[in-house]
Scaffold this motif. Structure first.
Motif, PDB file in Angstrom:
ATOM      1  N   ARG A  94       0.775  -1.246   0.092  1.00  9.19           N
ATOM      2  CA  ARG A  94       0.081  -0.206   0.053  1.00  9.19           C
ATOM      3  C   ARG A  94       0.677   1.296   0.030  1.00  9.19           C
ATOM      4  O   ARG A  94       0.702   2.047  -0.635  1.00  9.19           O
ATOM      5  N   ASP A 151       0.552   4.621  -2.644  1.00 10.27           N
ATOM      6  CA  ASP A 151       0.268   5.665  -2.116  1.00 10.27           C
ATOM      7  C   ASP A 151       1.408   6.690  -2.632  1.00 10.27           C
ATOM      8  O   ASP A 151       1.114   7.987  -3.373  1.00 10.27           O
ATOM      9  N   THR A 163      -7.296   2.281  -3.509  1.00 12.73           N
ATOM     10  CA  THR A 163      -8.100   3.078  -2.937  1.00 12.73           C
ATOM     11  C   THR A 163      -8.453   4.401  -4.177  1.00 12.73           C
ATOM     12  O   THR A 163      -7.997   4.247  -5.037  1.00 12.73           O
ATOM     13  N   MET A 214      -6.977   7.096   3.109  1.00 14.13           N
ATOM     14  CA  MET A 214      -8.239   6.534   2.398  1.00 14.13           C
ATOM     15  C   MET A 214      -8.205   5.131   2.457  1.00 14.13           C
ATOM     16  O   MET A 214      -7.164   4.406   2.575  1.00 14.13           O
ATOM     17  N   ARG A 215      -9.408   4.785   2.441  1.00 12.75           N
ATOM     18  CA  ARG A 215      -9.815   3.150   2.719  1.00 12.75           C
ATOM     19  C   ARG A 215      -9.710   2.605   1.402  1.00 12.75           C
ATOM     20  O   ARG A 215     -10.379   2.941   0.432  1.00 12.75           O
ATOM     21  N   PRO A 216      -9.476   1.231   1.364  1.00  8.51           N
ATOM     22  CA  PRO A 216      -9.478   0.265   0.100  1.00  8.51           C
ATOM     23  C   PRO A 216     -10.990   0.462  -0.359  1.00  8.51           C
ATOM     24  O   PRO A 216     -11.940   0.345   0.430  1.00  8.51           O
ATOM     25  N   ILE A 217     -11.352   0.420  -1.571  1.00 10.39           N
ATOM     26  CA  ILE A 217     -12.674   0.446  -1.951  1.00 10.39           C
ATOM     27  C   ILE A 217     -13.175  -0.656  -2.928  1.00 10.39           C
ATOM     28  O   ILE A 217     -14.221  -0.715  -3.266  1.00 10.39           O
TER      29      ILE A 217
END
Length: 363
Positions: free
Chosen positions: A149, A153, A211, A200-203
């Motif tokens: 992650r 980012d 994210t 931000m959260r995974p979507i």
């Protein structure tokens, strides 16, 4: 027969439902064609074909409608190509095969997600072979490749910072055709920070890492290039991008985001060059995890990709995105005067395909 790109233009890329929302796909494409002819010193009588890629448009022959709407006249035919999000680059490859000496083909792509009336999305592949949603597929590819992650980012932040800096420096200005009151790409975020991305959260999937900040947007836009034979380019005294090689490949539909890897390798092999020889590399940034997995598979330093920002920052107007890559190569190589420098553009396609081209800047 060698073919060259002698002009390249695009609209600003709009966020769906915002700046370009009132314009149809035909409106967007038609806005780009006349300035493209002026740049190349061409007239409608010089054009043998308009070839446009499109993914979720209105149906019918969109390229023909756009050519007529742009005032090219009833004698200029149009051909619409659908290779999903590879459509814009596929249209360039198809258009190159249609070029006649002394004549031109206008090729590119367009998407208006804002005005598309198609419910949901069409299948990319039979369900039994695997037809994942693109976000889910990106999460799977990132996990399999061990892309953290944190790396995603950092990549997304770099894309936004590069795009904002390029826009502020006016590096997009010569390629843009203002339309619908929009003169600048809408998506790049000057205020994007690492801290904001980290929150931000995974979507897309449970346990995933993609994210909203590390994914491309849903966008509107058009991009088109003018193609002539290399001999005609020389006669006209035009700088351009000589098309050295192209490649289109298929892979497993379960891992569609990796399609650009074998496509890039094949195009490089056909051109007789390696990645170390390439000055400007434009890979479509559908998802940070996906493009990083592709970079790792190619043994390519991610810092070399999309030097002025890519689709994570600029947006991903599906049918136009491959052509946007070609326009970006034209600006960074031809408009920048880098004679003899090489460029690579590559894009992955839903359903497990990839398209790539290798070009050389020439005068």
């Amino acid at each position: 027969m060698t073919v060259a790109v002698v002009a390249a233009r695009r609209t600003p890329i709009g966020t769906a439902g915002h700046g370009l929302a009132a314009l149809t796909a035909a409106d967007l494409a038609a806005a780009v064609l006349p300035p493209l002819l002026v740049d190349a010193g061409l007239t409608a009588q010089d054009v043998t074909e308009v070839v446009l890629g499109n993914c979720t448009g209105p149906g019918g022959d969109l390229a023909r409608v756009a050519a007529l709407q742009a005032g090219l006249g009833v004698t200029v035919p149009g051909l619409t190509v659908d290779r999903q999000c590879g459509s814009g680059l596929a249209a360039l490859v198809v258009g190159a095969a249609l070029v006649e000496d002394g004549r031109a083909v206008l090729a590119g792509g367009v998407e208006s997600a804002s005005t598309s009336t198609r419910p949901g999305r069409a299948p990319f592949a039979p369900a039994g072979l695997g037809d994942p949603e693109m976000g889910e597929a990106a999460d799977l590819v990132a996990a399999a490749a061990g892309i953290s992650r944190e790396r995603q980012d950092a990549y997304a932040l770099r894309s936004h910072r590069r795009a904002v800096a390029a826009a502020d420096d006016g590096r997009f200005a010569a390629e843009l055709v203002p339309v619908g009151g929009l003169s600048r790409d809408e998506r790049p975020r000057p205020g994007m920070t690492g801290e904001r991305l980290a929150r931000m959260r995974p979507i897309f999937s449970a346990g995933g890492t993609a994210t909203a900040g590390t994914s491309c947007g849903i966008n509107d836009g058009a991009a088109v290039v003018a193609l002539v034979t290399e001999a005609d380019r020389v006669r006209r005294g035009l700088p351009g991008l000589r098309l050295l090689a192209s490649a289109t490949v298929g892979i497993s539909p379960r891992t569609p985001g990796l399609g650009l890897v074998p496509a890039a390798r094949a195009a490089l092999d056909r051109a007789g060059v390696g990645l170390d020889d390439i000055a400007v590399i434009e890979l479509n940034e559908a998802f940070a995890g996906q493009v990083l997995a592709c970079c790792d598979a190619l043994a390519l330093a991610p810092e070399r990709v999309c030097l002025e920002g890519g689709a994570i920052a600029l947006g991903h107007p599906w049918g136009a995105s491959g052509a946007v890559l070609a326009v970006r190569l034209f600006t960074q190589l031809v408009r920048a005067g880098r004679v003899g420098a090489l460029g690579l553009a590559a894009i992955a396609v839903g359903g497990g395909q990839g398209v790539a081209i290798v070009v050389e800047s020439c005068r």
